[in-house]
Design a protein around this motif. Sequence first.
Motif, mmCIF file in Angstrom:
data_model
loop_
_atom_site.group_PDB
_atom_site.id
_atom_site.type_symbol
_atom_site.label_atom_id
_atom_site.label_comp_id
_atom_site.label_asym_id
_atom_site.label_seq_id
_atom_site.Cartn_x
_atom_site.Cartn_y
_atom_site.Cartn_z
ATOM 1 N N PHE A 115 0.926 -1.136 -0.354
ATOM 2 C CA PHE A 115 -0.619 -0.227 -0.163
ATOM 3 C C PHE A 115 0.893 1.051 -0.450
ATOM 4 O O PHE A 115 0.060 2.442 0.208
ATOM 5 C CB PHE A 115 -1.208 -0.440 1.152
ATOM 6 N N GLY A 116 1.746 1.347 -0.142
ATOM 7 C CA GLY A 116 2.930 2.181 -0.156
ATOM 8 C C GLY A 116 3.967 2.133 0.304
ATOM 9 O O GLY A 116 4.068 1.503 1.526
ATOM 10 N N ILE A 134 7.204 -10.647 5.974
ATOM 11 C CA ILE A 134 6.243 -10.123 7.134
ATOM 12 C C ILE A 134 6.048 -8.774 6.131
ATOM 13 O O ILE A 134 6.309 -8.025 4.799
ATOM 14 C CB ILE A 134 7.437 -8.944 8.222
ATOM 15 N N SER A 135 4.400 -8.544 6.185
ATOM 16 C CA SER A 135 3.880 -8.077 4.913
ATOM 17 C C SER A 135 2.367 -7.097 6.052
ATOM 18 O O SER A 135 2.092 -8.014 6.652
ATOM 19 C CB SER A 135 2.189 -8.746 3.795
ATOM 20 N N THR A 136 1.852 -6.392 5.493
ATOM 21 C CA THR A 136 0.949 -5.429 5.693
ATOM 22 C C THR A 136 0.133 -5.870 5.430
ATOM 23 O O THR A 136 -1.443 -5.108 5.139
ATOM 24 C CB THR A 136 1.259 -3.708 5.294
ATOM 25 N N ALA A 137 -0.294 -6.564 4.114
ATOM 26 C CA ALA A 137 -1.814 -7.072 3.598
ATOM 27 C C ALA A 137 -2.102 -8.769 4.036
ATOM 28 O O ALA A 137 -0.735 -9.512 3.734
ATOM 29 C CB ALA A 137 -1.952 -6.878 2.456
ATOM 30 N N ARG A 181 1.151 -11.675 8.951
ATOM 31 C CA ARG A 181 0.521 -9.941 8.537
ATOM 32 C C ARG A 181 0.687 -8.848 10.192
ATOM 33 O O ARG A 181 0.571 -9.684 10.749
ATOM 34 C CB ARG A 181 -0.661 -9.914 8.632
ATOM 35 N N VAL A 182 1.012 -7.866 9.886
ATOM 36 C CA VAL A 182 1.498 -6.659 10.727
ATOM 37 C C VAL A 182 1.172 -5.142 9.949
ATOM 38 O O VAL A 182 0.551 -5.312 9.194
ATOM 39 C CB VAL A 182 2.409 -7.083 11.057
ATOM 40 N N SER A 183 1.068 -4.616 11.574
ATOM 41 C CA SER A 183 -0.099 -3.267 11.045
ATOM 42 C C SER A 183 1.734 -2.850 10.705
ATOM 43 O O SER A 183 2.482 -2.837 11.567
ATOM 44 C CB SER A 183 -0.068 -2.564 12.274
ATOM 45 N N PRO A 184 1.809 -1.065 9.859
ATOM 46 C CA PRO A 184 2.800 -0.831 9.040
ATOM 47 C C PRO A 184 3.017 -0.211 10.747
ATOM 48 O O PRO A 184 4.289 0.013 10.550
ATOM 49 C CB PRO A 184 1.848 -0.188 8.515
#
Length: 645
Positions: free
Chosen positions: A400-401, A443-446, A457-460
Motif C-alpha cells: 500500500f505504499g 512480514i507483510s502489511t496485507a 501480517r502486521v500493522s505498518p
Amino acid sequence: MVSLGDRQIHLIQYLLLKDEYVTIADLASRFDVSARTIRYDLSSIKTYLKLNDIEMNTVPRHGVRIKAAQKQKIAILAKLEGARSVSASDCVPAMAAFLLVQENSTYASLAEACRISRQSVVKAFPDVERLLAGHRIVVHKERGRGLSVEGCEVAVRDAFSAVLDEDPLAVELIAVLPFRSQADREKAHAILQSVETALSLSYFESELVELLIAFCLYRARCGHMLGQGALPEHLRSIGELPDYARYAKALSPFALEPIERTYLIWLLMNGKVRYPDDGTANEGDARGIALFLMEKLEALHPIEDDERQRFLSGLSTHLGVALYRLRNRVPITCEILDEIRIGIPLIYEYTRQQLLLCEKDYGVTFDENEVAFIAMYVASAYETSVRVTSAVRVMIVCPFGMTAGTILFSRIRQMVPDCELVGPFSRKEAKSYLENGDVDLIISTADECYDGYPVLRVSPLLHKDDAELIRSQLYQISYAKMCSSFMRGYCMLVERNRGKTYLHELMDIGDMRILDAVPSWKEAIRIAAEPLIRKGKLESRYVGCMTDAVIELGTYMVLLPETAFVHAGTEDGIHEDCSALLVLRNPVVFGDRGAKLVRTIVVLGVKNREKTILLDLVDIFSKDANRRVLAQDFVTKEIIANLHN
C-alpha cells in the motif's frame, strides 16, 4: 530524532560510569549479545550522543569510551532514566529482593522503588510470590501492616544471594536502598579485602560480594541470626573443606558469631574469583579444558577470532572457579538446570559428553549443575558463530505504499538487528525476488500467500502484539536453523569416527507404536511413554513432568521438522535408561506456546550420565530420507527399527 531501545539505554548508562575504554568483546559478554549487535547499538548511540553534544571515542584494540564532563554525564543519565521502559515482569526479581530487605513493604513502596505503577505491581505480584516460594519463603499480606516475608534465615539469605546473582536490575535497586549502615559498608569492605589479601585472589564482582556480605551483617544486626539446627548439610560440613581454615583465619580479626562466620565463608567460597597468573593447577587445568571444548566446538562449526577469544577468556575464568568448587567439594545449584537441559538439549548433551572425556585426565567429576553452567558458555559461542554465517533473512512486503514500508522496515531493523532484511517490496517485487532469492520469513502489511514461505501480517506501525509475534517467530526460525546446523556438524563428525547405528540398537521394537491420529499432544506423550511405564522403566509421574516441561518452557523439544524428543529430569521417575517412539500418520499440533506440527514423538529417560542416546537418536532422525519413510502410510515397526544414521 534517534529512538533508543532498552539495551542501548543500558549500554549508555554503563559506559557513562566507566572512565576507561571498554572493548566490544567485553560489552557483548556483559549484555549477552553478539559483537555485531553491539556495533549496531553503538552506531545508534553515537548519533544520539552527538545530538546531545557528547562525544564517543572509538580506538582500535582498546574499545569505546564516552567523553563528557561530569555535569554532562549527570544530565544525560537523568534524561535516560526518564526514557527507560521497564515492564512489571522485568521487575519481579527486584521486587523479591526489595521484600527481603524491607521488614514491611507495600505495593506503593514497591511501585516507587521500581518506577512502575501500583497496578503493574499488583498484576506481577503472583510471580514474585512464586519466585520466593521456590526458595521456601512465604509472603504475608496483612491489612494495616502491608507486605512481609517469612522463612528460615538461611533461606532468606540464600534467596537474596540467588536473586542478585541472576538479575542486574535487582542489584541496581538494592544498591541504592539505605538498609546498610556506614558500619555495615565499612565492615563488608574490610572483610572482602582481608580475604582477597590472605588468599591471593580477587573477586570479579566485588561490589556485588560486598553487598551480599553487608546484607548478612544487616540481618544479624536486626536480630535475624542463623540457628545451628537450621543449617543445611553443605553448611554444617563446610569446616571439612581444604581452604576453610584459610578463610576462617582471614575473618578472625572481625567480631562475628561462629555461625555467621561459617555462612560468610560459604558465601565467599561461592563467589567468582580470579587467581594471580602463577601457574596454579586450577588455572592451568581450566585453560586446558577450555581449549579442549573450543576444539570440539570448532569441529562442528568454525568460530570467529573475536568470539574465540571471548569464549576462552570467559570459560577459562568460570572453569577455574568450577574446578576450585569441585576439588574442595563446594556444592552449587543451577536454578535454571531444567530450562538449560530442555531449552538447549543438543548442546547440553554434547557438552556433557566432552566433559566426561576430561574427567579422568583432570581428576574431577562434573555434576549436572556444573555441566549446565558450562553448556551456557558453549551455547553462547556456538549460537553467535551460527548467527554470523546463517542469519535469519526476512522480507518486508508493503503493497500500500513505500512510506509505510520504509517505517516498518526501520522499526523491524531496530528491533532485530541480527536479522538480514530485504525490501520493502511491492507484491510484484516480492514475487520477482523469490524467483531467484530465498528468505526464512515474510512480514507483510496485507494478507499474502507465497508458496513454501511463512507469512506474518502486521500493522505498518508495528503494534506491541505484532512485535511479540515477530520475535517469537524469528526465535523459532533461528532455533531451528541452529539445531539443523549443529546436527549437520555432529553427524559428519560421528560418521567419520564410527559406522552405522540402527534404531533397533537404541530402542526395543516393542516400545515403538504407529497410530493414525491422537486427540492432543498431551495424549501423544502419554501413549508414547506407555510401554516404558508398563515395563517399570518409568514411573507414571514422569509423563506429567514431561507435559509440564512443554507447557512451561515451550516447544524446544521439537529439535527436527515434525519430530519431538520429549524428556524430563533424572529425578522425575526414571528407573533405568530407556526410549520409546510414537509415529502418527496424521501429525498433531504440539504445545500450547509456539505450537508446531509433530508426526514423531520420541520419549527419553536417561539415568546413566555416560549415555549419549539423545544425540544418537537425533543423528538417525535428522536424515531427511528417514523422516520421509516415517511419513509413508505403509511404514511398519520393522521398517522403523532398521532406520540408521
